[in-house]
Design an enzyme around this catalytic site. Sequence first.
Site, PDB file in Angstrom:
ATOM      1  N   SER A  79      18.923  29.469 -12.922  1.00 54.78           N
ATOM      2  CA  SER A  79      19.497  30.525 -12.576  1.00 54.78           C
ATOM      3  C   SER A  79      19.804  31.412 -13.640  1.00 54.78           C
ATOM      4  CB  SER A  79      20.969  30.271 -12.039  1.00 54.78           C
ATOM      5  OG  SER A  79      20.750  29.631 -10.918  1.00 54.78           O
ATOM      6  N   LYS A 105      28.603  37.136 -15.761  1.00 54.71           N
ATOM      7  CA  LYS A 105      28.450  36.675 -14.402  1.00 54.71           C
ATOM      8  C   LYS A 105      29.796  36.178 -13.825  1.00 54.71           C
ATOM      9  CE  LYS A 105      25.606  33.175 -11.845  1.00 54.71           C
ATOM     10  NZ  LYS A 105      24.787  32.194 -12.299  1.00 54.71           N
ATOM     11  N   SER A 122      20.608  32.362  -9.642  1.00 53.60           N
ATOM     12  CA  SER A 122      21.897  32.991  -9.067  1.00 53.60           C
ATOM     13  C   SER A 122      22.423  34.028 -10.004  1.00 53.60           C
ATOM     14  CB  SER A 122      22.739  32.043  -8.979  1.00 53.60           C
ATOM     15  OG  SER A 122      23.236  31.314 -10.020  1.00 53.60           O
TER      16      SER A 122
END
Length: 488
Positions: free
Chosen positions: A177, A78, A153
Amino acid sequence: MVDYFKTDLENLHQALVNKDLSSAELVKETFAKIETIDPKIEAFLALNKEQALAKAEELDQKGIPADSLLAGIPVGIKDNIVTKDLTTTAASKMLANFKPIYNATVMDKLDQAGMINVGKLNMDEFAMGGSTETSAFKLTKNAWDQTKVPGGSSGGSAAAVASGQILASLGSDTGGSIRQPAAYNGIVGMKPTYGRVSRYGLIAFASSLDQIGPLTRTVKDNALILNAIAGHDKRDFTSSAKEVPNFAEGLDGNIKGLKIALPKEYLGQGVASEVKEAILKAAKTFESLGATVEEVSLPYSKYGVPVYYIIASSEASSNLQRFDGIRYGFRASDVKNLEDVYVRSRSEGFGDEVKRRIMLGTFSLSAGTYDAFFKKAAQVRTLICQDFAKVFSQYDLIMGPTAPTPAFGLGEDIDDPVTMYMNDILTIPVNLAGLPGMSLPAGFANGLPVGLQLIGPQFAENTIYKAGYAFEQATDFHKAVPTIGGQN
């Protein structure tokens, strides 16, 4: 070519040790997959081709050791986890050209395990959002239906694994997330206990809530990645010194005598009927495996969303004040004075959702409103923790849906922040209490995956993995493959 839908970490490791496949071949095949599949998904923000191939060739020369289970295997990261010499943007214009000069602790740990970072994955800007639509650079799509959001996210981290581009990725979870995108994409996502994994090198959103965790296709693969990244780190004062067990040990499918709580609030108003049905079927599966499932109440969980948005936004307003256009990051041009640098750099560098949360947080911490908002939210957070403690005094785990509905359409909720925030109502309390929680596939609703969430007491990841593995072995949901992978 290796099919990531039909293999797992242990099988790949065996192929590498036996030299049926070299790490360099695997890395090249992975980049070929990304080039073919990612234009439809848009999960990757930056690729790490040269470094990845160089590391793979180095590992091949030495030979993959039989006891290094993750060596030579590609992983995606990420884009809020800092990676030395590889652009790390947190999906924000503010950090569009930021190349870190050091690695996050989790990157050093993966490096020691021999895993190969193939690239950085898209996300909501500074991890603020639940659909990956607030990214400044790309619009990532759901692996199962490209008209739907991948969740957020960590949407890029989930979609890349679900679409078969990589076998595993790292995400971060502040209020759901990792788990919500895992649910929307039909894969496994673990948010470990707060402090179980070092946050050093994770670009901070809300420091008392953020946790890094793995996203994979299977429960065992997830446990193997957590083995590699968990542990104490002296550079992170909130990291736990508690001993790290082998999370992949004892995954035998035997959960006889396990006591599981099903909170009535988790199946209440707003939870889609198909989601409710999938979770009740999952409860029956657990019972057939010898566990007991009983209804309980978590009365304060309904306050989770407002409490979270006050606390998380307050911490964000403090953490993001470093992005001021002075030392690094985006700086507005044609500025006339120092105030202009601050105001214009932040106005032009941050997206709307980030600005919204900074303003909400700054307001909540201001002298006239601190007692009414931040202090009150902190008090209710304690009540939410006590709710969980009460249930865990009698039960081993809590189960429920990960999200109230399957993935929604791109553009559907982005202009309605309140609806967007409510999508995290089932995951947020877990972060507020610092507990471990995992989402795994539990069925389908209108052709889209439904996630089952398992929540444990602090440092009970082993119990979660054990129950999740037993459920996975008793069902076939994890074997389903999206159309993008060549079948449905």
